[in-house]
Write a protein that holds these residues in place. Structure first.
Motif, mmCIF file in Angstrom:
data_model
loop_
_atom_site.group_PDB
_atom_site.id
_atom_site.type_symbol
_atom_site.label_atom_id
_atom_site.label_comp_id
_atom_site.label_asym_id
_atom_site.label_seq_id
_atom_site.Cartn_x
_atom_site.Cartn_y
_atom_site.Cartn_z
ATOM 1 N N GLY A 170 0.787 -1.227 0.000
ATOM 2 C CA GLY A 170 0.000 0.000 0.000
ATOM 3 C C GLY A 170 0.815 1.270 0.000
ATOM 4 N N SER A 171 2.136 1.168 0.234
ATOM 5 C CA SER A 171 2.976 2.367 0.257
ATOM 6 C C SER A 171 2.979 3.087 -1.081
ATOM 7 C CB SER A 171 4.418 1.993 0.637
ATOM 8 O OG SER A 171 4.478 1.415 1.915
ATOM 9 N N LEU A 172 2.771 2.335 -2.148
ATOM 10 C CA LEU A 172 2.766 2.926 -3.487
ATOM 11 C C LEU A 172 1.717 4.025 -3.610
ATOM 12 C CD1 LEU A 172 3.514 3.020 -6.484
ATOM 13 C CD2 LEU A 172 2.004 1.070 -6.855
ATOM 14 N N LYS A 173 0.596 3.832 -2.932
ATOM 15 C CA LYS A 173 -0.494 4.805 -3.051
ATOM 16 C C LYS A 173 -0.035 6.201 -2.632
ATOM 17 C CE LYS A 173 -4.579 3.432 -1.888
ATOM 18 N NZ LYS A 173 -5.815 3.062 -1.134
ATOM 19 N N LEU A 174 0.800 6.295 -1.617
ATOM 20 C CA LEU A 174 1.228 7.594 -1.103
ATOM 21 C C LEU A 174 2.050 8.371 -2.120
ATOM 22 C CD1 LEU A 174 2.213 6.562 2.541
ATOM 23 C CD2 LEU A 174 0.079 7.606 1.744
ATOM 24 N N ILE A 175 2.935 7.684 -2.832
ATOM 25 C CA ILE A 175 3.774 8.384 -3.798
ATOM 26 C C ILE A 175 2.986 8.722 -5.064
ATOM 27 C CG2 ILE A 175 4.755 6.270 -4.806
ATOM 28 C CD1 ILE A 175 7.393 7.846 -5.115
ATOM 29 N N ALA A 176 2.096 7.831 -5.499
ATOM 30 C CA ALA A 176 1.286 8.132 -6.676
ATOM 31 C C ALA A 176 0.389 9.332 -6.427
ATOM 32 C CB ALA A 176 0.452 6.912 -7.067
ATOM 33 N N GLN A 177 -0.125 9.453 -5.208
ATOM 34 C CA GLN A 177 -1.021 10.557 -4.884
ATOM 35 C C GLN A 177 -0.292 11.875 -4.705
ATOM 36 O OE1 GLN A 177 -3.129 8.782 -1.549
ATOM 37 N NE2 GLN A 177 -4.808 8.106 -2.870
#
Length: 386
Positions: A170-177
């Motif tokens: 789920g860490s990916l969501k933070l950078i994409a956002q």
């Protein structure tokens, strides 16, 4: 007569050159700039672009005036440069328009100004196997200046790597956002790329994946793709990338007839599973309004049977086979293994990606991915720049 003044845009327009003189002709106003450039502006264009608060709503900066609301043959009563250096036009119907010289210069449509703007537009930097990969640190991207440099590299190069990303799911969501909202697909908001027995895509197997763009079956392919490595203990599975724009550019130079065929003859791509059935008929190479390559659409494992005229079928196969063959040429291919805590971010409508086969018996391999549209990238860049 109103006393309107120019409404500011959300962005500012630097004063490149002051207005030196103005001349009225039958259907236009001719501006002479302090740097000696000459820019004609038709009356209909000037009235259409009046920035006053009667023509543009000052809160949204969106136009409320429509050009048909004024007489087609509307003429100025008086035209002059006012004490603020703005172009002032008093129209026959009593309307007043004032134009900021920075805005006028930024929108001038004489040949020299248009050529200047075209030359200043962002240009894709084509790359080959010797690309010096743009690499960024995750922690630094909390700073807007560093974030902007990353996004410019994504826009201009089409392939970047970020390191030091947390490996919690789920860490990916933070950078994409940090760019914008994530585009959801039938694979979810975040999708898990790992081998599984009930795979609904070849991506979820241990097979090698040939070079492709994701979701060519959609009318609008996702603009950006993220692939974040959480675990990579399996043998094999190296990532492979090619610059589709560089391949298209080489094909246009080396075999222009084949390039033209891929721009003009549509190919259908299909993706179906138990719950969905997506299909899109479009050329493999899409050009923009200026004739530049704007998009590549390719995934052989999602392609339907080719369909075109009897006369064109041999040409289409020659072109299609040549494009695939070029993606396999070492001069274009960048190959690199992704390690835990690293992610790829690339332009999915430009950069084709692939994966070597891996052996799941040798260890776990777990990536997470997501999509963000290209429009969101370009919007974020403009906001950061201003």
């Amino acid at each position: 007569m109103n006393t309107a003044v120019a409404v500011a845009d959300f962005r500012t327009y630097p004063l490149i050159s002051a207005l030196r003189g103005v001349q009225g002709l039958a259907d236009r106003v001719v501006i002479e700039w302090a740097d000696s450039r000459v820019s004609p502006f038709h009356h209909v264009w000037l009235r259409d672009n009046c920035p006053c608060d009667r023509c543009v709503y000052s809160v949204t900066r969106e136009q409320v005036f429509e050009s048909v609301d004024a007489a087609e043959d509307l003429q100025p009563l008086a035209t002059r440069i006012d004490t603020d250096g703005c172009l002032r036009i008093d129209w026959q119907d009593g309307h007043l328009s004032r134009f900021d010289p920075g805005w006028l210069r930024a929108h001038a449509y004489d040949d020299e100004s248009r050529a200047e703007r075209l030359a200043g537009k962002p240009q894709s930097r084509l790359w080959h196997s010797d690309l010096q990969l743009p690499v960024f640190e995750y922690a630094a991207l909390n700073d807007n200046a560093a974030l902007l440099q990353w996004l410019l590299a994504v826009r201009d190069v089409g392939l970047t790597q970020v390191r030091g990303v947390p490996t919690e799911p789920g860490s990916l969501k933070l950078i994409a956002q940090r760019i914008s909202f994530i585009r959801e697909s039938n694979f979810g908001v975040l999708f898990n790329v790992q081998s599984k027995a009930d795979a609904d895509s070849n991506a979820y197997t241990a097979f090698n994946l040939p070079l492709h763009t994701d979701l060519p079956t959609r009318e609008l392919q996702p603009g950006l793709q993220f692939l974040h490595c959480l675990v990579n203990d399996a043998e094999g599975g190296e990532s492979i990338f090619v610059d589709g724009f560089a391949i298209a550019d080489a094909l246009r130079l080396e075999e222009p007839q084949l390039f033209q065929a891929l721009c003009e003859i549509p190919v259908e791509f299909r993706n179906k599973d138990r719950h969905s059935d997506y299909r899109c008929l479009a050329p493999i190479i899409a050009l923009d309004a200026l004739g530049r390559v704007a998009e590549i659409r390719m995934a052989n494992f999602l392609r339907g049977a080719l369909e075109t005229s009897v006369a064109q079928m041999p040409l289409l196969y020659r072109a299609y086979r040549r494009f695939i063959a070029m993606t396999r040429e070492p001069r274009f291919r960048l190959i690199q293994r992704l390690n835990p805590g690293e992610l790829w971010c690339f332009d999915n409508r430009r950069t084709l990606h692939a994966r070597n086969a891996f052996d799941p018996a040798t260890g776990v391999r777990h990536f997470q991915g997501c999509y963000v549209d290209r429009d969101e990238l370009l919007s974020r860049i403009l906001v950061l720049q201003r």
